[in-house]
Design a protein around this motif. Structure first.
Motif, PDB file in Angstrom:
ATOM      1  N   SER A  92      -3.477   5.668 -24.075  1.00  0.00           N
ATOM      2  CA  SER A  92      -3.284   3.975 -23.283  1.00  0.00           C
ATOM      3  C   SER A  92      -3.269   2.729 -23.404  1.00  0.00           C
ATOM      4  N   CYS A  96       0.709   4.162 -26.230  1.00  0.00           N
ATOM      5  CA  CYS A  96       1.723   3.456 -25.314  1.00  0.00           C
ATOM      6  C   CYS A  96       1.880   2.913 -25.125  1.00  0.00           C
ATOM      7  N   GLU A 100       5.953   0.678 -26.341  1.00  0.00           N
ATOM      8  CA  GLU A 100       6.556  -0.050 -24.696  1.00  0.00           C
ATOM      9  C   GLU A 100       7.077  -1.154 -25.629  1.00  0.00           C
ATOM     10  N   GLY A 121       5.204   8.406 -25.888  1.00  0.00           N
ATOM     11  CA  GLY A 121       3.557   7.916 -24.979  1.00  0.00           C
ATOM     12  C   GLY A 121       2.896   8.857 -24.275  1.00  0.00           C
ATOM     13  N   ASN A 122       3.300   9.086 -22.997  1.00  0.00           N
ATOM     14  CA  ASN A 122       2.632  10.673 -22.885  1.00  0.00           C
ATOM     15  C   ASN A 122       2.215  11.386 -22.752  1.00  0.00           C
TER      16      ASN A 122
END
Length: 535
Positions: A92, A96, A100, A121-122
């Motif tokens: 997180s 991620c 992004e 990322g997830n």
């Protein structure tokens, strides 16, 4: 991250040790020793009991804590919680954001980014956990398969079920986009059918594994095609210059107005704020041991967390960390090989640190070569995820040996819940508070995410292990319950497909309640079989 249910489950099972699956573990002689001394000797002298990570958990439990086994078990559970925290927090706070910013820097379209970087990322923790499990442990295929399938059934039943019930409770009307939903569910069903065929055959070759991974490329191409068609329709309806922007999360800033009534409690608020400062300080001290090592090795160049000293240090220490991991995992390098490796990575680190010091400002983050800086943060966050997953799988395997638990059940419960609890929190929050597009994005994530984990997580695992066996095929670990797991997962998908089609794609209590019942039946059968209630 792991919840209280997970810890309670482990404690209950630890009090009901069974040995029915002893032959599936790697260190099978632990429970047949006559004394703690003989058990410790067996662990230290048996190669199969050596840790797959960096810490020998069996030695800690059976040797160092032999006089107080309960304290040793609690210590291992505490470390399990910490590892899950590091795993989720790294994803997180580091992985991620890097994904992004890389997407923005490379000017990727939302369709491409949504099916590549964002699912990565997830789902990075699931993918790395699966790959590490397959490639480093004797029972890795069993744990990896069950963790991916267990995580997928958790997301597609529990997460979607909870979302549907909460939306119904708040009396919201949410209509799911029909073409996108059918696309994701059908692709996931076809993928699970392929996995079922592989499990039934019992082996997979290198070329078939590559084809399995390339299925995700076909999925991406289909997403891009649908996205292109939708854009074309919008241009025909609205024109080229008409752009509709809907914020995902709406925020309203209140004016800084102090009312007379608030001045009365101003002194009490100051006391409360002082207490909060003390608590925050203590919390920072507790989190420092798990925060600082990542902060000084993962480059961060975002405006909110910009620090030139940390960037310089991380550019120096990051390559050194990679070198240490390489030399540790490749034990046959010898002294000369290790020295050469450390010299190379040390030189690279000093060079990168010097560049960071010379070409960046102490006031603001760099504005040039952003792809390089974000890629550096991406690679080091991947490295930390790799290390954490490696240690996590090693600890779970050790816990399985300690409590005599089938590693498949560990994958279905602890590893699956730990990797999916973040999806539950994020998707539910997005569905409830994410604006008009929130529920649709959350629903897409509930099916596109498991599809990514199965095709990429299992796919690359199959490629790696079949490559090591080439030209022979990789033999799938025998687990008669794998077909049962896939069956429950497909039942949940079909239930969602049928109910939503009949309810005109509206989320309601029928959909949510049915999905939760399916998961509870699945979990009951698995745990009942694990503790010996079922054959």
């Amino acid at each position: 991250m792991v919840n209280k249910i997970t810890l309670t489950l482990l404690l209950i099972i630890s009090n009901n040790i069974f040995t029915g699956y002893a032959d599936t573990t790697t260190c099978t002689g632990i429970h047949i020793q006559n004394s703690s001394t003989s058990t410790c000797t067996y662990i230290t002298s048996t190669t199969s009991c050596n840790p797959k990570g960096y810490i020998n958990y069996l030695q800690i439990y059976y040797c160092n804590c032999s006089s107080f086994p309960q304290a040793g078990f609690i210590l291992l559970l505490t470390w399990l919680v910490i590892l899950f925290y590091i795993l989720s927090n790294t994803a997180s706070d580091y992985f991620c954001p890097a994904v992004e910013h890389l997407s923005n820097s490379l000017n990727l379209s939302p369709a491409i980014a949504g099916t590549t970087l964002l699912p990565l990322g997830n789902g990075c923790t699931d993918v790395f956990s699966t790959v590490i499990a397959f490639t480093t442990t004797a029972d890795g295929g069993d744990i990896g398969l069950n963790s991916v399938l267990g995580g997928s059934i958790f997301v597609t039943t529990v997460v979607v079920g909870v979302m549907s019930l909460l939306i119904t409770y708040q009396k919201k009307v949410v209509v799911v986009d029909k073409p996108n939903f059918i696309r994701d569910v059908v692709f996931l069903l076809v993928t699970l059918t392929n996995v079922l065929v592989i499990v039934i055959i019992g082996e997979i070759g290198l070329w078939l594994a590559i084809v399995f991974v390339l299925t995700y490329v076909v999925y991406i191409l289909l997403v891009c095609y649908i996205h292109f068609i939708n854009q074309k329709k919008q241009k025909l309806v609205f024109g080229d210059d008409h752009v509709i922007t809907v914020p995902l999360l709406c925020s309203v800033e209140e004016e800084n107005v102090v009312h007379p009534a608030e001045k009365v409690v101003h002194c009490e608020e100051q006391v409360v704020n002082r207490r909060k400062c003390v608590l925050n300080f203590l919390l920072c001290v507790v989190k420092l041991p798990v925060y600082l090592p990542r902060r000084v090795t993962i480059p961060v160049v975002t405006k909110e967390r910009w620090s030139k000293p940390f960037l310089v240090i991380s550019m120096v220490l990051g390559p050194l960390m990679v070198g240490v991991i390489w030399c540790t995992k490749e034990g046959g390098l010898g002294l000369k090989g290790s020295l050469v490796t450390y010299f190379v990575v040390g030189t690279i680190g000093i060079g990168l640190g010097t560049c960071a010091y010379v070409f960046t400002s102490s006031i603001m983050p760099p504005q040039r070569c952003l792809v390089f800086w974000y890629a550096s943060g991406f690679l080091m966050s991947v490295t930390w995820t790799y290390v954490t997953c490696n240690e996590l799988v090693s600890l779970l395997e050790s816990l399985g040996n300690i409590i005599g638990m089938n590693p498949a059940i560990i994958g279905l419960t602890v590893l699956a819940w730990g990797n999916s609890i973040g999806d539950l929190a994020a998707n539910v929050a997005l569905a409830m508070y994410g604006g008009p597009d929130g529920p649709q994005i959350a629903m897409s994530g509930c099916y596109a995410g498991p599809l990514f984990n199965v095709l990429i997580g299992l796919g690359f695992s199959f490629v790696f292990v079949s490559w090591s066996k080439y030209p022979a095929a990789y033999v799938i670990p025998e687990d008669p319950n794998l077909c049962e797991t896939i069956g429950f997962l497909m039942v949940g998908l079909l239930w969602a497909l049928v109910i939503l089609m009949k309810r005109e794609m509206r989320l309601d209590h029928t959909l949510g309640g049915g999905l939760l019942v399916i998961y509870l039946c699945f979990l009951f059968i698995k745990l009942a079989r694990a503790i010996g209630l079922l054959g």
